[in-house]
Scaffold this motif. Structure first.
Motif, mmCIF file in Angstrom:
data_model
loop_
_atom_site.group_PDB
_atom_site.id
_atom_site.type_symbol
_atom_site.label_atom_id
_atom_site.label_comp_id
_atom_site.label_asym_id
_atom_site.label_seq_id
_atom_site.Cartn_x
_atom_site.Cartn_y
_atom_site.Cartn_z
ATOM 1 N N ILE A 1 76.504 -7.741 17.925
ATOM 2 C CA ILE A 1 77.144 -8.750 18.758
ATOM 3 C C ILE A 1 78.284 -9.384 17.980
ATOM 4 O O ILE A 1 78.324 -9.310 16.744
ATOM 5 N N THR A 2 79.228 -9.989 18.690
ATOM 6 C CA THR A 2 80.350 -10.673 18.051
ATOM 7 C C THR A 2 80.317 -12.153 18.391
ATOM 8 O O THR A 2 79.668 -12.571 19.356
ATOM 9 N N GLU A 3 81.037 -12.930 17.603
ATOM 10 C CA GLU A 3 81.041 -14.370 17.834
ATOM 11 C C GLU A 3 81.674 -14.724 19.177
ATOM 12 O O GLU A 3 81.258 -15.687 19.837
ATOM 13 N N GLY A 4 82.658 -13.938 19.603
ATOM 14 C CA GLY A 4 83.316 -14.220 20.872
ATOM 15 C C GLY A 4 82.350 -14.226 22.039
ATOM 16 O O GLY A 4 82.506 -14.991 22.994
ATOM 17 N N MET A 5 81.316 -13.397 21.974
ATOM 18 C CA MET A 5 80.323 -13.350 23.035
ATOM 19 C C MET A 5 79.507 -14.636 23.087
ATOM 20 O O MET A 5 78.995 -15.019 24.136
ATOM 21 N N LEU A 6 79.404 -15.312 21.956
ATOM 22 C CA LEU A 6 78.610 -16.536 21.888
ATOM 23 C C LEU A 6 79.411 -17.775 22.231
ATOM 24 O O LEU A 6 78.859 -18.868 22.355
ATOM 25 N N LYS B 1 94.342 -18.364 28.922
ATOM 26 C CA LYS B 1 93.023 -18.082 28.345
ATOM 27 C C LYS B 1 93.148 -17.089 27.195
ATOM 28 O O LYS B 1 92.467 -17.220 26.167
ATOM 29 N N GLN B 2 94.007 -16.093 27.354
ATOM 30 C CA GLN B 2 94.199 -15.111 26.292
ATOM 31 C C GLN B 2 94.857 -15.735 25.069
ATOM 32 O O GLN B 2 94.736 -15.214 23.963
ATOM 33 N N SER B 3 95.555 -16.853 25.269
ATOM 34 C CA SER B 3 96.233 -17.527 24.163
ATOM 35 C C SER B 3 95.298 -18.457 23.389
ATOM 36 O O SER B 3 95.745 -19.164 22.490
ATOM 37 N N GLY B 4 94.033 -18.474 23.757
ATOM 38 C CA GLY B 4 93.084 -19.300 23.036
ATOM 39 C C GLY B 4 92.522 -20.451 23.845
ATOM 40 O O GLY B 4 91.785 -21.275 23.311
ATOM 41 N N ARG B 5 92.909 -20.561 25.114
ATOM 42 C CA ARG B 5 92.421 -21.618 26.005
ATOM 43 C C ARG B 5 92.964 -22.985 25.580
ATOM 44 O O ARG B 5 93.626 -23.124 24.569
ATOM 45 N N GLY B 6 92.661 -23.981 26.412
ATOM 46 C CA GLY B 6 93.083 -25.342 26.117
ATOM 47 C C GLY B 6 94.582 -25.549 26.162
ATOM 48 O O GLY B 6 95.114 -26.475 25.558
ATOM 49 N N CYS B 7 95.307 -24.695 26.910
ATOM 50 C CA CYS B 7 96.767 -24.804 26.969
ATOM 51 C C CYS B 7 97.240 -24.481 28.383
ATOM 52 O O CYS B 7 96.463 -24.081 29.245
ATOM 53 N N ALA B 8 98.532 -24.670 28.617
ATOM 54 C CA ALA B 8 99.137 -24.399 29.923
ATOM 55 C C ALA B 8 100.233 -23.354 29.761
ATOM 56 O O ALA B 8 101.022 -23.413 28.810
ATOM 57 N N ARG B 9 100.277 -22.411 30.676
ATOM 58 C CA ARG B 9 101.305 -21.372 30.647
ATOM 59 C C ARG B 9 101.978 -21.285 32.011
ATOM 60 O O ARG B 9 101.324 -21.366 33.048
ATOM 61 N N ARG B 10 103.294 -21.103 31.980
ATOM 62 C CA ARG B 10 104.069 -20.868 33.198
ATOM 63 C C ARG B 10 104.215 -19.375 33.418
ATOM 64 O O ARG B 10 104.280 -18.595 32.464
ATOM 65 N N ILE C 1 86.677 -33.004 27.880
ATOM 66 C CA ILE C 1 87.048 -31.965 28.849
ATOM 67 C C ILE C 1 88.229 -31.158 28.327
ATOM 68 O O ILE C 1 89.301 -31.696 28.061
ATOM 69 N N HIS C 2 88.018 -29.866 28.181
ATOM 70 C CA HIS C 2 89.088 -28.947 27.800
ATOM 71 C C HIS C 2 89.304 -27.963 28.954
ATOM 72 O O HIS C 2 88.336 -27.512 29.584
ATOM 73 N N ALA C 3 90.546 -27.646 29.217
ATOM 74 C CA ALA C 3 90.851 -26.759 30.336
ATOM 75 C C ALA C 3 92.066 -25.909 30.022
ATOM 76 O O ALA C 3 92.826 -26.188 29.089
ATOM 77 N N SER C 4 92.228 -24.863 30.808
ATOM 78 C CA SER C 4 93.406 -23.993 30.728
ATOM 79 C C SER C 4 94.113 -24.041 32.073
ATOM 80 O O SER C 4 93.465 -24.155 33.121
ATOM 81 N N ILE C 5 95.437 -23.960 32.039
ATOM 82 C CA ILE C 5 96.230 -24.072 33.269
ATOM 83 C C ILE C 5 97.253 -22.945 33.338
ATOM 84 O O ILE C 5 97.893 -22.604 32.335
ATOM 85 N N GLY C 6 97.399 -22.393 34.526
ATOM 86 C CA GLY C 6 98.471 -21.445 34.804
ATOM 87 C C GLY C 6 99.288 -21.958 35.981
ATOM 88 O O GLY C 6 98.723 -22.419 36.969
ATOM 89 N N ALA C 7 100.611 -21.914 35.871
ATOM 90 C CA ALA C 7 101.467 -22.498 36.910
ATOM 91 C C ALA C 7 102.539 -21.511 37.349
ATOM 92 O O ALA C 7 102.951 -20.628 36.589
ATOM 93 N N ALA C 8 102.988 -21.693 38.588
ATOM 94 C CA ALA C 8 104.060 -20.865 39.148
ATOM 95 C C ALA C 8 104.944 -21.738 40.025
ATOM 96 O O ALA C 8 104.497 -22.746 40.572
ATOM 97 N N LEU D 1 93.790 -24.584 37.541
ATOM 98 C CA LEU D 1 93.150 -25.144 36.343
ATOM 99 C C LEU D 1 91.712 -24.648 36.268
ATOM 100 O O LEU D 1 90.989 -24.674 37.262
ATOM 101 N N ASP D 2 91.317 -24.204 35.074
ATOM 102 C CA ASP D 2 89.974 -23.697 34.864
ATOM 103 C C ASP D 2 89.362 -24.423 33.664
ATOM 104 O O ASP D 2 89.987 -24.501 32.602
ATOM 105 N N ILE D 3 88.158 -24.974 33.826
ATOM 106 C CA ILE D 3 87.502 -25.691 32.737
ATOM 107 C C ILE D 3 87.016 -24.689 31.695
ATOM 108 O O ILE D 3 86.320 -23.717 32.033
ATOM 109 N N ASP D 4 87.366 -24.913 30.447
ATOM 110 C CA ASP D 4 86.978 -23.996 29.381
ATOM 111 C C ASP D 4 85.476 -24.079 29.121
ATOM 112 O O ASP D 4 84.915 -25.167 28.969
ATOM 113 N N HIS D 5 84.837 -22.896 29.091
ATOM 114 C CA HIS D 5 83.415 -22.773 28.755
ATOM 115 C C HIS D 5 82.523 -23.623 29.662
ATOM 116 O O HIS D 5 81.500 -24.152 29.237
ATOM 117 N N PHE D 6 82.907 -23.731 30.912
ATOM 118 C CA PHE D 6 82.124 -24.547 31.843
ATOM 119 C C PHE D 6 80.707 -24.012 32.012
ATOM 120 O O PHE D 6 79.742 -24.780 32.073
#
Length: 595
Positions: A465-470, A317-326, A286-293, A204-209
């Motif tokens: 610069i792009t918005e993603g960098m901000l 994270k590539q899917s937009g964060r705030g979600c869980a992927r297996r 608190i928003h986070a992203s999760i990867g599971a195996a 689990l990784d906290i988004d934009h920590f």
């Protein structure tokens, strides 16, 4: 009648025993008396020694005697002192009065099995004092020879045990969250895989920590980490394991999980985090992203399983964060491709396969020299030329991104030098910056050196610069760099405007000079519809804020005419010219002047 009297009678002739016999009897009597005195002395010495040993044991050790049923029949003063119970409270009580709950059933089964067979048992036991305090005693239990009970001799080793526990905590427990640290969690992973039963692990990784840490301070970041640990403890079962791997990255082991309910459990964790309040941060969610195996499907050992979970986290994270992927096997294939691409681009820099082209940016009002955007290209070994659209993933590696950014800046500064020397007029050359450029301070430092030394003027360079960098973890570094560049007189452009979610906020907060409308809005601008309304509104808004507007991807004359009517400042696209080499760009400028 005494022996002495009898012997006297023998000597006086009142007995048939002769004088010689009487003397012999006297000698034997003397010997017996001597032996008796000696034995009495030895017994006294033994008694004294036993008393001394008992006193010494009482002074040094904690002693208790129990019968075979475990009832206490005798205790010494040290036992009472350490346990906090009086002798009256202990005598007749069962030894379980001291039970701490620190040992499992198997521990005591081994103890009882040993002493019931008449063997001495030795180990360290944790007991609970009357006040509730836990204490540790090095214990030896000796069965009585008459099988009437047992004597337990104990020594207080609480200070040593507490020191061991402190060292263990330092080595295994994260001091902030009180969760297992990376080392301990990996041990738990190894233990789980050795059991062989299915389980899941998740990272689990906290988004934009980092943004929170940078903007609200490290204390606020710590409170957020503590809240995440508390939420995970409350959400997961007692048999599950939780650890903090480092930074804002946590990991969990979900036991007895074969994947049937895994997604539901992961979504439950994310929901629990969103509900969790953070101390001293009332408006924080608190928003986070999760990867599971899953074990053993996605990895047969701790290292491979965590790698699979990490790949799934990357996908989340590539899917937009705030979600869980297996984990999916395709994630590993994509990771291998990214690794291969990073290696290839590193070799490309070593072999000078990267180069710069320049695409003109034309002013629709006229009367001003044209500007250029520096565009990176890669000439592959087979002669094909690729744009960053095909190798853009390498910029996620900030070190590689910084190296590429350094190359681009070197080329552009050199181009400015040459055009100035040749008298080729141009307004500015734009560089597409990356997060890696701004996190490596050398990028902005080199621009500052070039401006402050007089090599270039600030307005001859534009940084896009792009918005993603901000929105990412380096937002603070980007803002600081933009402010510094603006102070140097360097132009700042907001690229791909309108494709993000908070563009207006950034226009208000940052020292922007130019807004570049993304090509996706320009494609259908000639058709009455939402895109045209959006473009017209952006132009009007930018002008009201004192900003210039550049329309990207202009390929049709009708688009250029409409943009002119909408009072767009500049256009860029194939209608004007594709990306050009230095020589072609120079000729393009000179032809434009001649016209």
């Amino acid at each position: 009648m005494s022996v002495q009297r009898d012997a006297s009678e023998f000597r006086n002739g009142s007995s048939p025993v002769g004088e010689a016999e009487g003397q012999r009897l006297d000698r034997e009597l003397a010997i017996l008396q001597s032996r008796s005195l000696l034995q009495s002395g030895q017994l006294q010495e033994l008694a004294d020694l036993a008393n001394f040993q008992r006193e010494a044991l009482d002074a040094a050790a904690i002693v208790a005697v129990t019968d075979r049923a475990g009832r206490i029949t005798s205790v010494n003063a040290k036992f009472c002192e350490l346990s906090g119970y009086s002798e009256a409270e202990l005598i007749g009580a069962n030894h379980r009065i001291l039970a701490s709950g620190a040992h499992d059933r198997a521990f005591f089964q081994n103890l009882y099995r040993t002493i019931s067979r008449g063997n001495v048992w030795h180990d360290v036991i944790c007991n609970r004092a009357k006040c509730g305090r836990l204490y540790w005693v090095d214990t030896t239990i000796v069965p009585h020879r008459d099988r009437s009970g047992y004597t337990a001799i104990r020594f207080d080793v609480t200070p040593q045990k507490e020191a061991e526990q402190r060292l263990w905590r330092l080595a295994n427990i994260d001091p902030l969250t009180r969760l297992a640290n990376r080392r301990r969690f990996l041990e738990l992973m190894v233990t789980a895989t050795c059991k062989g039963t299915p389980f899941a692990t998740a990272i689990l990784d906290i988004d934009h920590f980092k943004d929170i840490n940078d903007s609200a301070g490290h204390h606020a970041g710590d409170q957020l980490l503590i809240a995440v640990g508390q939420a995970l403890r409350a959400e997961l079962g007692e048999c599950d394991a939780i650890g903090r791997l480092g930074g804002d990255e946590f990991a969990v082991i979900l036991h007895d999980e074969d994947g049937t309910h895994l997604q539901q459990r992961l979504d439950g964790i994310l929901a629990a985090l969103r509900r969790k309040p953070v101390a001293e941060m009332d408006d924080c969610t608190i928003h986070a992203s999760i990867g599971a195996a899953l074990f053993p499907r996605d990895g047969k050992d701790a290292a491979s399983l965590l790698k699979s979970a990490d790949l799934a986290l990357y996908a989340a994270k590539q899917s937009g964060r705030g979600c869980a992927r297996r984990f999916k096997p395709s994630y590993r294939e994509a990771a291998d491709q990214r690794a291969g691409l990073r290696t290839a681009i590193t070799h490309a820099m070593e072999r000078n396969e990267l180069f710069i082209l320049y695409q003109p940016i034309v002013n629709l009002v006229g009367g001003q020299p044209m500007a250029f955007e520096a565009l990176l290209r890669w000439r592959r070994a087979d002669g094909s030329i690729q744009t960053p659209a095909t190798f853009g993933e390498v910029f996620e590696d900030e070190q590689i991104a910084a190296e590429i950014g350094n190359f681009v800046l070197t080329e552009v500064l050199g181009q400015i030098d040459r055009w100035k020397a040749e008298g080729v007029p141009f307004q500015w050359i734009a560089i597409n910056a990356t997060l890696g450029d701004f996190r490596a301070r050398a990028f902005v430092d080199r621009i500052a050196d070039a401006v402050e030394s007089g090599r270039i003027s600030g307005e001859q360079l534009c940084i896009e610069i792009t918005e993603g960098m901000l929105l990412d973890r380096g937002a603070r570094a980007v803002r600081e760099a933009v402010d510094r560049l603006n102070a140097l007189g360097v132009e700042i452009a907001f690229d791909d405007f309108g494709t993000g979610f908070a563009s207006l906020t950034h226009l208000r907060q940052l020292p922007i000079n130019h807004v570049k409308i993304d090509r996706s809005f320009i494609e259908a601008i000639c058709v009455e519809g939402k895109d045209r309304v959006i473009v017209e509104s952006v132009i009007d808004l930018a002008h009201r804020l004192g900003l210039k507007v550049v329309a990207e991807g202009v390929e049709q004359a009708a688009q250029a005419r409409l943009l002119r009517r909408l009072e767009c400042d500049c256009i860029q696209g194939f209608l004007i010219a594709p990306a050009l080499t230095e020589a072609l760009a120079t000729d393009f400028v000179r032809r434009d002047i001649a016209c």
